[in-house]
Design an enzyme around this catalytic site. Sequence first.
Site, PDB file in Angstrom:
ATOM      1  N   ALA A 158      -5.945   5.251   5.474  1.00  0.00           N
ATOM      2  CA  ALA A 158      -6.791   6.252   6.117  1.00  0.00           C
ATOM      3  C   ALA A 158      -8.007   6.602   5.254  1.00  0.00           C
ATOM      4  O   ALA A 158      -8.543   7.712   5.356  1.00  0.00           O
ATOM      5  CB  ALA A 158      -5.997   7.513   6.467  1.00  0.00           C
ATOM      6  N   GLU A 201     -12.703   2.715   5.221  1.00  0.00           N
ATOM      7  CA  GLU A 201     -12.717   2.209   6.592  1.00  0.00           C
ATOM      8  C   GLU A 201     -14.058   2.320   7.319  1.00  0.00           C
ATOM      9  O   GLU A 201     -14.427   1.405   8.056  1.00  0.00           O
ATOM     10  CB  GLU A 201     -11.654   2.945   7.429  1.00  0.00           C
ATOM     11  CG  GLU A 201     -10.240   2.642   7.002  1.00  0.00           C
ATOM     12  CD  GLU A 201      -9.248   3.661   7.576  1.00  0.00           C
ATOM     13  OE1 GLU A 201      -9.298   4.835   7.157  1.00  0.00           O
ATOM     14  OE2 GLU A 201      -8.451   3.282   8.428  1.00  0.00           O
ATOM     15  N   GLU A 204       0.579  -1.837   4.604  1.00  0.00           N
ATOM     16  CA  GLU A 204       1.053  -0.454   4.691  1.00  0.00           C
ATOM     17  C   GLU A 204       2.525  -0.418   5.066  1.00  0.00           C
ATOM     18  O   GLU A 204       3.303   0.321   4.471  1.00  0.00           O
ATOM     19  CB  GLU A 204       0.212   0.330   5.707  1.00  0.00           C
ATOM     20  CG  GLU A 204       0.559   1.824   5.719  1.00  0.00           C
ATOM     21  CD  GLU A 204      -0.442   2.676   6.483  1.00  0.00           C
ATOM     22  OE1 GLU A 204      -1.549   2.206   6.780  1.00  0.00           O
ATOM     23  OE2 GLU A 204      -0.109   3.838   6.778  1.00  0.00           O
ATOM     24  N   PHE A 260      -5.970  -4.003   3.349  1.00  0.00           N
ATOM     25  CA  PHE A 260      -6.680  -3.736   4.617  1.00  0.00           C
ATOM     26  C   PHE A 260      -5.781  -3.104   5.677  1.00  0.00           C
ATOM     27  O   PHE A 260      -6.076  -3.198   6.864  1.00  0.00           O
ATOM     28  CB  PHE A 260      -7.315  -5.026   5.174  1.00  0.00           C
ATOM     29  CG  PHE A 260      -7.991  -5.877   4.132  1.00  0.00           C
ATOM     30  CD1 PHE A 260      -9.093  -5.399   3.440  1.00  0.00           C
ATOM     31  CD2 PHE A 260      -7.510  -7.141   3.812  1.00  0.00           C
ATOM     32  CE1 PHE A 260      -9.712  -6.174   2.470  1.00  0.00           C
ATOM     33  CE2 PHE A 260      -8.117  -7.913   2.833  1.00  0.00           C
ATOM     34  CZ  PHE A 260      -9.229  -7.426   2.156  1.00  0.00           C
ATOM     35  N   ARG A 277      -5.586   7.403  17.063  1.00  0.00           N
ATOM     36  CA  ARG A 277      -6.881   7.314  16.379  1.00  0.00           C
ATOM     37  C   ARG A 277      -7.915   6.593  17.243  1.00  0.00           C
ATOM     38  O   ARG A 277      -9.109   6.886  17.172  1.00  0.00           O
ATOM     39  CB  ARG A 277      -6.746   6.665  15.006  1.00  0.00           C
ATOM     40  CG  ARG A 277      -8.017   6.760  14.161  1.00  0.00           C
ATOM     41  CD  ARG A 277      -7.815   6.360  12.704  1.00  0.00           C
ATOM     42  NE  ARG A 277      -7.326   7.444  11.874  1.00  0.00           N
ATOM     43  CZ  ARG A 277      -8.107   8.285  11.178  1.00  0.00           C
ATOM     44  NH1 ARG A 277      -9.433   8.153  11.218  1.00  0.00           N
ATOM     45  NH2 ARG A 277      -7.586   9.235  10.449  1.00  0.00           N
ATOM     46  N   GLN A 337       0.824  -1.205   0.000  1.00  0.00           N
ATOM     47  CA  GLN A 337       0.000   0.000   0.000  1.00  0.00           C
ATOM     48  C   GLN A 337       0.861   1.259   0.000  1.00  0.00           C
ATOM     49  O   GLN A 337       0.335   2.355  -0.086  1.00  0.00           O
ATOM     50  CB  GLN A 337      -0.900   0.023   1.249  1.00  0.00           C
ATOM     51  CG  GLN A 337      -1.957  -1.052   1.275  1.00  0.00           C
ATOM     52  CD  GLN A 337      -2.659  -1.135   2.605  1.00  0.00           C
ATOM     53  OE1 GLN A 337      -2.618  -2.159   3.268  1.00  0.00           O
ATOM     54  NE2 GLN A 337      -3.321  -0.072   3.042  1.00  0.00           N
ATOM     55  N   ARG A 363      -7.602  -1.491   8.664  1.00  0.00           N
ATOM     56  CA  ARG A 363      -8.880  -0.832   8.356  1.00  0.00           C
ATOM     57  C   ARG A 363      -9.553  -0.256   9.611  1.00  0.00           C
ATOM     58  O   ARG A 363     -10.125  -0.988  10.408  1.00  0.00           O
ATOM     59  CB  ARG A 363      -9.793  -1.846   7.690  1.00  0.00           C
ATOM     60  CG  ARG A 363     -10.883  -1.249   6.830  1.00  0.00           C
ATOM     61  CD  ARG A 363     -11.608  -2.358   6.100  1.00  0.00           C
ATOM     62  NE  ARG A 363     -12.449  -1.877   5.017  1.00  0.00           N
ATOM     63  CZ  ARG A 363     -13.074  -2.657   4.155  1.00  0.00           C
ATOM     64  NH1 ARG A 363     -12.955  -3.957   4.240  1.00  0.00           N
ATOM     65  NH2 ARG A 363     -13.804  -2.144   3.198  1.00  0.00           N
ATOM     66  N   THR A 404      -3.967  11.663  10.518  1.00  0.00           N
ATOM     67  CA  THR A 404      -3.801  12.581  11.652  1.00  0.00           C
ATOM     68  C   THR A 404      -2.380  13.138  11.707  1.00  0.00           C
ATOM     69  O   THR A 404      -2.116  14.072  12.446  1.00  0.00           O
ATOM     70  CB  THR A 404      -4.173  11.895  12.979  1.00  0.00           C
ATOM     71  OG1 THR A 404      -3.359  10.729  13.137  1.00  0.00           O
ATOM     72  CG2 THR A 404      -5.633  11.487  12.983  1.00  0.00           C
TER      73      THR A 404
END
Lengths: 488, 779
Positions: B530, B732, B246, B242, B324, B211, B356, B461
């Site tokens: 995100a 998400e 990442e 998902f 988060r 990702q 996710r 964020t």
Amino acid sequence: MRDTISFYLNGELKTLCGAAPTQTLLRYLREDEKLCGTKEGCAEGDCGACTVNVSTLAADGVVKREAINACIRFMPSLDGASITTVEGLARDSDAPHPVQRAMMDKDASQCGFCTPGFVMSLYTAYRNRTMLPLAVANDILAGNLCRCTGYGPILNAAEKIGHVAKTADQSDADRVELEQLSSLDHQELVEIEHGEARAYLPATSDQLAEIYAAHPDATLIAGATDVGLWVTKARRSLPKVIFLNRVRDLASIKCSEHELIIGAGVTYSDAIDILAQSYPGLGELVRRIGAVQVRNAGTIGGNIANGSPIGDMPPALIALNAKLVLRHGAHRRTLPLEDFFLAYGRQDRKPGEFVEAVRVPLNAAANELKCYKISKRFDQDISTLCGCFNISVSGGMVAAARIAFGGMAATPKRALSVEVALIGKRWDRSVVELAMQAFVKDYTPMSDMRGSADYRLCTAQNLLLKYFIESSAPLEQTRLVGYGNAFL
Amino acid sequence: MLGEDASRVRGVVSSPVMHDSAFKHASGQAVYVDDISTSEACLHVYIAISTHAHANVGAVDFGVAWKSEGVVAVISADDIPGANDIGPVVSDEPLFAVGAAGGVVECEGQALFAVAATNFEAARTAAAKVVIDYDDLPALLTIEDAMAAQSWLEPPYKMTRGDVSAAMEASPNKIKGRINIGGQEHFYLEGQAALAIPGEDADVTVYCSSQHPTEIQHKVAGVLGVSFNAVTVEVRRMGGGFGGKETNGNLPAAAAALVAKRTGQAAKVCYDRDDDMIMTGKRHEFRIDYHVGFDDDGRVGSIIMDQAARCGWSHDLSLAICDRAMFHADNCYYLANVEINSYRCKTNTVSNTAFRGFGGPQGMVAIERIIDEIAFKLGKDPLEVRRVNFYAPHENMVSDRNVTPYHMKVEDCVIDEIVGELVVSSDYETRRTEITDWNAKQPLLKRGIALTPVKFGISFTKTHLNQAAALVHIYSDGSVHLNHGGTEMGQGLFIKVAQIVAEAFQIDIDRVKITPTNTGKAPNTSATAASSGTDLNGMAALDACQKIKKRLIDFASSEWGVAQDNVEFQSGCIRIGEDKIAFDALIAKAYLARVSLSATGFYATPKIEWDRATGTGRPFFYFAYGAAVSEVVIDPLTGEYRLLCVDILHDVGKSLNPAIDLGQIEGGFAQGAGWLTSEELVWDQAGRLKTHAPSTYKIPTASDRAPDMKIAIWKGGINREETIYRSKAVGEPPLMLGISVLMALSDAAANAMGRAHYPALDAPATPERMLQIITGGWG
């Protein structure tokens, strides 16, 4: 004797000499044939990304088309088969196969990695003209995992495919397939050399008996749904193997008034209908074993011979007082199935001796047998525990009781103390609640990733109560899934 | 192509066009990393992993591996020309834990060294021959272990607003409780995979399933000790991501590149399923303690939540994930006085990572549990308590009930409107009554129902990540080449961005060639994460299109001698004054007139800022909303259950592609429901994962889908912020609709228990947990 295997791959005849005995079909497709549409998702027959269609000629001359997990299917076992992979469907986006069309129209793929497997499960259903209302589609697709869609679009595609399959003219494809399979049909022993390794494919049980007696160190492989994992997961090398899948006389079910004699080569899929007719509870239990791909390959004989403590079939068969027929050379012996399981990983089977058949009595009333498979997920899961109850009540009294569990001990095992607490007593809740206390005498289950010992014991006890409730309440009021449930 | 009228321009914005790879998926022609055709000389690399949770490793003799059949290279910590580090944010993750002198391992599954051989089996066999001498160290495995040892990645972090103590004191009702929330395995169907092709000089090209191609580029360059421009990373598609791809792609990519540069041969790393599940991070497991004061209507007056997360042995993305979780501890609810404490536990387990929702779901589960428990205590329908606590609707900005625990004003709240519609469309009230009646008549089974809402903040964020780049070429035949920094993992990003380009030029989408994400084309990109993929890359692509359009309009205006505002891109053609010219004809003319037909595009999200030190700011550009009603039936004797009926109403703003969005909603819901029900991760006492394959880790299968499932995109949806065509992110948020299943199970459990006491159900609510809660524990 032959030293080659022959099969059709997407309509093209292939003959292999010296195939590695435990090379998987998936490796062959991806590495030797460079057919990369078939994917590896788990290498244990649990996700279905490697699903292909394997057609074979059954003893009655009828073509059997089955969805199979290529990741745990060994190459020699494909002698005489016709394999269709996703590459065997349409390659041109302007003229997709009806199955592909439906998947596209219903937005049934996202990441696409599982899609070829779903397509092949549905293709097999399409070729078999299976209508796919939700309950059937759920079963057909239970062995295919998708992590993206949540399944709704795929189920919509399935429904459409069922309707298209009903009206599509597939007679040409049927004819070609039958011709090809007939051309490969033979009754010879196949013996394959691969370096030091050997694979034997007997065609009759007499051949099998002879070879196995001569090579008692060989590994017998029926559906390879478990042995496949010895290779792909435990990374064992199996230098000498005997495949049972060409032994036609082991693949028959004989039915008399008093019993079913199920040959050791009979797959779950072959047996499910007749078992369900005899005992609906048993049919439902078989429906919950693995998923279609596993049931198409796995055999009842293999399941028993393997001696898993969970057992799948043995708890139910023990509850029915089934007998096992073992054969060594020309010698046969019969023993109660429950006596076959000696200890964890140890069965009463001598070197060179193999399971020939299981004999299932038909004397129990159809609905007296109830089977409860408890698992984290309903489909394609291994039992945390599996309880099977065969209790006869006559005049309000328990006349007979055979209760067996898998997942509660080192082997599939009877609940003898519970049986004693029931037999001869009035069939009422207080007796049942007392009998529930007896489970601790019969079982000391273990804790593992499927469930704790406490959960196993508590659930086992509760299952007796559930059986009691079900002796007066209709299944619609007690079952969440499958046979008798009211929710689909 | 004159005469291409409106009805013939296919695939513009808001049309439900199918996924661009739909046929390739269904015909097996979609190429994933392991399918890429390579020469026979391509090496297969196996990564050897630790089998101990925490240990010193003694000197290692790699000679046995070198001598093993087919082996071409053995690579350990000693063989890294650059930095032995693949940590995404903090440099605390060595690529390989050991060299010849040994080393330290901090979790099971940590990479030790790599073996490259002519085939995968040879590499794996050779790796298994290397003897690893572990000298075990004390291991912290659980949240309890880490909290007791105060083993944290950073000191506890707090968000607070109002006077919690005074408000708690003043509250007429109080509850205290705890919820344990399990982690989750991504179970992308395609495992981690990378293929590296060595180039000339220091160059290497890496094809991978990631990702975050830019991060792969950075970490590969770092490991090789070369500058970023030597490394090109390309991602055509992933077989699911998902969040699991990442950062977890760094390791296989770096290992493959290292082998490729060392041997001069192409090298491939593909984790098999068990290794993948053991080696890669998962959704963070959380333990959340709460203390809540509320009034007789159930309105929360004061709340303290202590969130403890199991982060694993290294940072990975854990700090942002834990942030988060705090940002979503309120969900849709105004918390008048609030304190959220976050403990980021460092443990000797796999380093948990993005999944996710990125911590948001865990924060949200806790507040949903709390609201549910408040309602139980007051004897009210939980829905009533939910609604009295909702943030003030956007049209009521005079209300003071619109400030989050992090002091951001919620300006776009539409949850009460959505819930109101869903209550009607799902017939919630009637069904609740019917369920009560049904349960009273049943000898065994019991039903339960719950409606839960979702409010999810959209934006990274970490503010600087909210940027994107795109590249659009128009070739002289009028065909369009589209590239941007976003990656395709099945979510339909590529088709959505292509739709945006088709819309901009008013051309058929078939003219727009979707091309693999490539760091050589779109540089310095952020992860596709995100939920921001379309928001960011769609805007960047539109920017590139606008630049080219401007040049074309300038050209047409001067060539035809009409005013610029008299040139218009209409469906399938360009109107220039009174003339109409086909798109490709205009392009051909523009080319001859030496007009640049290529442009880069860029986008940076406006308005957002976040001050972590004070815990104040506007971390989110906007919020996405949705709500779900789930109905379940349980067997109180076995703990088994079945999801029967689901109604979903979800806000995607103005949908760019309803077919794709519906797919995200259903898929997200199923993944959320799976997380909270059957998906259970089990470790043994030594910290070894016992559920590392689908035989033991159970994601939902087809029959777990509710037979009655109604999903709708909220018709009132429009993004109040200026996002791409006023759409909202959808990746998400729908996952958290699955919380309704957990709450419905809780309701059913309470019904089975005669509502004697509150069933404080932990997640995942496996049949075992259900039975345990119903029976009041074992023994």
